[in-house]
Write an enzyme that holds these catalytic residues in place. Sequence first.
Site, short mmCIF file in Angstrom:
data_model
loop_
_atom_site.label_atom_id
_atom_site.label_comp_id
_atom_site.label_asym_id
_atom_site.label_seq_id
_atom_site.Cartn_x
_atom_site.Cartn_y
_atom_site.Cartn_z
N HIS A 281 -8.18 -4.71 -1.07
CA HIS A 281 -6.91 -4.08 -0.72
C HIS A 281 -6.06 -4.95 0.20
O HIS A 281 -4.85 -4.80 0.25
CB HIS A 281 -7.17 -2.72 -0.07
CG HIS A 281 -5.97 -1.81 -0.11
ND1 HIS A 281 -5.47 -1.29 -1.29
CD2 HIS A 281 -5.18 -1.33 0.89
CE1 HIS A 281 -4.42 -0.52 -1.02
NE2 HIS A 281 -4.21 -0.54 0.28
N SER B 117 0.83 -1.20 0.00
CA SER B 117 0.00 0.00 0.00
C SER B 117 0.88 1.26 0.00
O SER B 117 1.63 1.48 -0.96
CB SER B 117 -0.96 -0.05 1.18
OG SER B 117 -1.97 0.94 1.08
N ASP C 103 -10.28 -3.87 -5.38
CA ASP C 103 -9.65 -2.94 -4.45
C ASP C 103 -10.41 -1.62 -4.45
O ASP C 103 -10.49 -0.95 -5.49
CB ASP C 103 -8.19 -2.71 -4.85
CG ASP C 103 -7.38 -2.02 -3.77
OD1 ASP C 103 -7.94 -1.20 -3.03
OD2 ASP C 103 -6.16 -2.29 -3.69
#
Length: 220
Positions: free
Chosen positions: A199, A114, A168
């Site tokens: 995610h 991320s 996501d």
Amino acid sequence: MSQTESSADQTGLDHIHRFVPATGSGLRPILALHGTGGDETDLLPLAEMLAPGAAVLSPRGKVSEGGMPRFFRRLSEGVFDEADVVAKVHALADFVEAARKTYDIEAPIALGFSNGANIAAAIMLLRPEVLAGGLLLRAMVPLQEKQETERAESLAGKPVLIASGAMDPIVPVDDPTRLAERFRACGADVTHEILPGGHGLGQSDLGLAKAFMEAHARIG
């Protein structure tokens, strides 16, 4: 797993971090870069799982967003402060190069999730000599304008895996594809996989990441 926990005051390095010395030989070190709200401990178990015996350098992001560590500022969800991205890239790249001298390690492969994947991607574009490759989990395009220089040509042949989630809610659907194209334009050896899920990471991510490290983490 023996670890060295350090602050800037203890080492002269300017990021709080963990360093795990290598217990094997011939393996590239891993630069572990956490997501928003994580810290320098978050990815240590994953790094050990993916590359057993490799040294691990794991810094904490220096930006705080509501008390959650990050590697650079954002203006809103998915909208980055690009001037801060550039500044933080150079600060983190300088830290990695200093840590290489302190701990006597080779150029690392980035393992980023991320926000950590985004700063890793930005380092590869702006300071490509710092990293030997990148395993980017749920990455976005970190810089909308092409700010990399001709030095990005030193990405030639470097392995990059981008693993994105088909559902996501955070990463725009075309961002990972655009990022992969940008790396390919710089000569990197890029694999982009779109996996089931959102995610968060799943078993498909772990299998893919393990295979990437087995293929690319060995020196020589």
